[in-house]
Design an enzyme around this catalytic site. Structure first.
Site, PDB file in Angstrom:
ATOM      1  N   CYS A   1       0.822  -1.227   0.000  1.00  0.00           N
ATOM      2  CA  CYS A   1       0.000   0.000   0.000  1.00  0.00           C
ATOM      3  C   CYS A   1       0.844   1.260   0.000  1.00  0.00           C
ATOM      4  O   CYS A   1       0.486   2.259   0.644  1.00  0.00           O
ATOM      5  CB  CYS A   1      -0.957  -0.015   1.188  1.00  0.00           C
ATOM      6  SG  CYS A   1      -2.172  -1.327   1.095  1.00  0.00           S
TER       7      CYS A   1
ATOM      8  N   GLY B   1       7.372  -3.609  -2.477  1.00  0.00           N
ATOM      9  CA  GLY B   1       8.791  -3.621  -2.793  1.00  0.00           C
ATOM     10  C   GLY B   1       9.406  -2.283  -2.467  1.00  0.00           C
ATOM     11  O   GLY B   1       8.700  -1.298  -2.222  1.00  0.00           O
ATOM     12  N   ALA B   2      10.718  -2.249  -2.443  1.00  0.00           N
ATOM     13  CA  ALA B   2      11.426  -0.985  -2.227  1.00  0.00           C
ATOM     14  C   ALA B   2      11.211  -0.096  -3.443  1.00  0.00           C
ATOM     15  O   ALA B   2      11.138  -0.577  -4.573  1.00  0.00           O
ATOM     16  CB  ALA B   2      12.916  -1.262  -2.019  1.00  0.00           C
TER      17      ALA B   2
ATOM     18  N   ARG C   1      16.162   0.606 -12.361  1.00  0.00           N
ATOM     19  CA  ARG C   1      15.217  -0.411 -11.896  1.00  0.00           C
ATOM     20  C   ARG C   1      15.955  -1.689 -11.509  1.00  0.00           C
ATOM     21  O   ARG C   1      15.566  -2.395 -10.593  1.00  0.00           O
ATOM     22  CB  ARG C   1      14.186  -0.695 -12.983  1.00  0.00           C
ATOM     23  CG  ARG C   1      13.244   0.475 -13.250  1.00  0.00           C
ATOM     24  CD  ARG C   1      12.215   0.118 -14.312  1.00  0.00           C
ATOM     25  NE  ARG C   1      11.355   1.253 -14.625  1.00  0.00           N
ATOM     26  CZ  ARG C   1      11.534   2.068 -15.651  1.00  0.00           C
ATOM     27  NH1 ARG C   1      12.567   1.910 -16.452  1.00  0.00           N
ATOM     28  NH2 ARG C   1      10.687   3.046 -15.883  1.00  0.00           N
TER      29      ARG C   1
ATOM     30  N   ALA D   1       5.545  -4.459  -9.051  1.00  0.00           N
ATOM     31  CA  ALA D   1       6.793  -4.009  -8.430  1.00  0.00           C
ATOM     32  C   ALA D   1       7.961  -4.129  -9.403  1.00  0.00           C
ATOM     33  O   ALA D   1       7.974  -4.990 -10.291  1.00  0.00           O
ATOM     34  CB  ALA D   1       7.066  -4.837  -7.172  1.00  0.00           C
ATOM     35  N   ASN D   2       8.955  -3.256  -9.235  1.00  0.00           N
ATOM     36  CA  ASN D   2      10.132  -3.253 -10.111  1.00  0.00           C
ATOM     37  C   ASN D   2      11.355  -3.904  -9.465  1.00  0.00           C
ATOM     38  O   ASN D   2      11.465  -3.900  -8.239  1.00  0.00           O
ATOM     39  CB  ASN D   2      10.480  -1.810 -10.491  1.00  0.00           C
ATOM     40  CG  ASN D   2       9.678  -1.333 -11.674  1.00  0.00           C
ATOM     41  OD1 ASN D   2       9.453  -2.085 -12.616  1.00  0.00           O
ATOM     42  ND2 ASN D   2       9.234  -0.091 -11.628  1.00  0.00           N
TER      43      ASN D   2
ATOM     44  N   ASP E   1       5.105   2.208 -20.465  1.00  0.00           N
ATOM     45  CA  ASP E   1       6.083   2.759 -21.427  1.00  0.00           C
ATOM     46  C   ASP E   1       5.416   2.983 -22.785  1.00  0.00           C
ATOM     47  O   ASP E   1       5.675   3.979 -23.460  1.00  0.00           O
ATOM     48  CB  ASP E   1       7.259   1.791 -21.612  1.00  0.00           C
ATOM     49  CG  ASP E   1       7.888   1.391 -20.300  1.00  0.00           C
ATOM     50  OD1 ASP E   1       8.912   1.969 -19.923  1.00  0.00           O
ATOM     51  OD2 ASP E   1       7.328   0.484 -19.646  1.00  0.00           O
TER      52      ASP E   1
ATOM     53  N   ARG F   1      -1.172   1.328   7.724  1.00  0.00           N
ATOM     54  CA  ARG F   1      -1.152   1.995   6.416  1.00  0.00           C
ATOM     55  C   ARG F   1      -2.286   1.464   5.545  1.00  0.00           C
ATOM     56  O   ARG F   1      -3.016   2.236   4.900  1.00  0.00           O
ATOM     57  CB  ARG F   1       0.211   1.772   5.741  1.00  0.00           C
ATOM     58  CG  ARG F   1       0.350   2.334   4.329  1.00  0.00           C
ATOM     59  CD  ARG F   1       0.343   3.856   4.338  1.00  0.00           C
ATOM     60  NE  ARG F   1       0.329   4.406   3.003  1.00  0.00           N
ATOM     61  CZ  ARG F   1       1.409   4.864   2.370  1.00  0.00           C
ATOM     62  NH1 ARG F   1       2.592   4.807   2.943  1.00  0.00           N
ATOM     63  NH2 ARG F   1       1.305   5.395   1.169  1.00  0.00           N
TER      64      ARG F   1
ATOM     65  N   ARG G   1       3.354   5.998 -22.656  1.00  0.00           N
ATOM     66  CA  ARG G   1       4.220   7.184 -22.739  1.00  0.00           C
ATOM     67  C   ARG G   1       4.641   7.434 -24.184  1.00  0.00           C
ATOM     68  O   ARG G   1       4.700   8.588 -24.638  1.00  0.00           O
ATOM     69  CB  ARG G   1       5.464   6.980 -21.858  1.00  0.00           C
ATOM     70  CG  ARG G   1       5.165   7.065 -20.362  1.00  0.00           C
ATOM     71  CD  ARG G   1       6.323   6.575 -19.515  1.00  0.00           C
ATOM     72  NE  ARG G   1       6.116   6.868 -18.089  1.00  0.00           N
ATOM     73  CZ  ARG G   1       6.700   6.223 -17.091  1.00  0.00           C
ATOM     74  NH1 ARG G   1       7.548   5.237 -17.354  1.00  0.00           N
ATOM     75  NH2 ARG G   1       6.455   6.558 -15.840  1.00  0.00           N
TER      76      ARG G   1
ATOM     77  N   HIS H   1      11.217  -3.633 -19.201  1.00  0.00           N
ATOM     78  CA  HIS H   1      10.681  -2.370 -18.686  1.00  0.00           C
ATOM     79  C   HIS H   1      11.857  -1.686 -17.993  1.00  0.00           C
ATOM     80  O   HIS H   1      12.096  -1.859 -16.804  1.00  0.00           O
ATOM     81  CB  HIS H   1       9.550  -2.648 -17.688  1.00  0.00           C
ATOM     82  CG  HIS H   1       9.087  -1.418 -16.943  1.00  0.00           C
ATOM     83  ND1 HIS H   1       8.655  -0.279 -17.568  1.00  0.00           N
ATOM     84  CD2 HIS H   1       9.009  -1.159 -15.605  1.00  0.00           C
ATOM     85  CE1 HIS H   1       8.317   0.624 -16.654  1.00  0.00           C
ATOM     86  NE2 HIS H   1       8.532   0.122 -15.460  1.00  0.00           N
TER      87      HIS H   1
ATOM     88  N   ASP I   1      -0.674  -4.929   3.652  1.00  0.00           N
ATOM     89  CA  ASP I   1       0.626  -4.273   3.740  1.00  0.00           C
ATOM     90  C   ASP I   1       1.312  -4.740   5.020  1.00  0.00           C
ATOM     91  O   ASP I   1       0.638  -5.085   5.999  1.00  0.00           O
ATOM     92  CB  ASP I   1       0.460  -2.751   3.764  1.00  0.00           C
ATOM     93  CG  ASP I   1       1.768  -2.020   3.497  1.00  0.00           C
ATOM     94  OD1 ASP I   1       2.032  -1.694   2.325  1.00  0.00           O
ATOM     95  OD2 ASP I   1       2.525  -1.789   4.456  1.00  0.00           O
TER      96      ASP I   1
END
Length: 315
Positions: A14, A82-83, A91, A122-123, A151, A43, A154, A178, A38
């Site tokens: 989250c 993820g971070a 990435r 998540a990346n 992408d 949160r 974009r 990605h 989460d």
């Protein structure tokens, strides 16, 4: 056996992306129930309450903080945990931190949910999609990532600005990773069936090499620019999550460049983005678009880049 609820989604994580995705999905009216999970339960509860308080302006639904036990009948499980990507960080720099997080999350999902679709956001999404497939044991069609859907959006946006035409009339894809080795598939790009270069000339643009290079770089650097300016990207990816979920829930058979595990003669044993048919069964097949020799070589190089990272992480 648990009967799947086609109008229920679960979001794991989250942070900015997870909460923006929850809001976008609430606005879409695709789901009648969304469970948020989460590591910080407060949160998740806060996000659920905040969105719930706006439901009188939308449509009735349930959105609440829960546990993994609550996801057993969710048709779509969206993993954004993820971070985050920090300024100056690629990435792929994130990979080891987030693989460790996935090793705790994915087995929990697989323990409680046997038949849903696992959508990885998540990346680095390609690496984590492959890891999620290995850790979950789910069939490949039911584990895929958001890939280059954003992408590609974009790319369409920048082309629409360049050409002065509705972005929805532009048909073009970003494929591969990605990330930094992604490829703009210019040779198959068109505007309502008119080849891109021909349409550019109709609009008074003739320096194709420079323009395509600048636009491709603009797409590739979009996330870095946004992170530098506002520390995180989340609205665009949230709308991408919504678009993918539309294709699944409505069984649209839409063609989207999601990240899935490739098993072709040229590329196999890695997850990356190619246009794929997406419906209620997940990825129902990839679509072989026309690529020139240079694009094919770049796609192979992108796959090799990802394989090298996988080798480092999984050895």
């Amino acid at each position: 056996m648990v009967e799947m609820n086609s109008r229920k989604a679960a979001i794991i994580g989250c942070g900015f992306v997870g909460s923006a995705s929850a809001f976008a999905l609430m606005e879409s009216h695709l789901f009648s129930e969304i469970v948020l999970i989460d590591a910080d339960k407060n949160r998740a509860e806060g996000e659920a309450l905040d969105i719930s308080h706006g439901l009188p302006f939308s449509k009735p639904m349930q959105i609440y903080a829960g546990t993994y036990e609550d996801i057993s009948d969710a048709a779509v499980v969206i993993v954004t945990a993820g971070a985050g990507q920090k300024p100056g960080e690629t990435r792929l720099d994130l990979v080891k931190k987030n693989v460790a997080i996935f090793k705790s999350i994915i087995p929990e999902i697989a323990k409680y949910n046997k038949d849903g679709i696992l959508l990885v956001v998540a990346n680095p999404v390609d690496i984590l999609t492959y890891v999620a497939k290995q850790l979950s044991g789910f069939p490949s069609n039911r584990v895929f990532g958001s890939g280059t859907v954003l992408d590609t959006a974009r790319l369409k946006y920048l082309l629409s600005e360049h050409l002065g035409v509705d972005s929805r009339s532009i048909h073009a894809f970003i494929i591969g990773e990605h990330g930094d080795s992604e490829i703009a598939a210019w040779s198959s790009a068109n505007v309502s069936g008119v080849p891109l270069h021909k349409f550019c000339e109709m609009r008074g643009h003739y320096n194709h090499t420079r323009a395509t290079r600048e636009i491709a770089e603009g797409v590739k650097n979009s996330a870095y620019e946004i992170i530098e300016k506002k520390k995180a990207t989340y609205y665009g990816i949230a709308m991408s999550v919504r678009r993918i979920c539309e294709a699944i829930v409505r069984d649209e058979k839409s063609i989207l460049p999601v990240s899935s595990i490739q098993n072709t003669e040229e590329i196999n044993g890695v997850a990356l983005s190619m246009p794929a048919i997406v419906g209620k069964q997940g990825v129902e097949g990839t679509v072989p678009i026309e690529l020139n020799a240079e694009e094919k070589a770049a796609l192979k190089e992108s796959a090799d880049t990802l394989k090298a990272v996988l080798h480092d992480v999984l050895e």
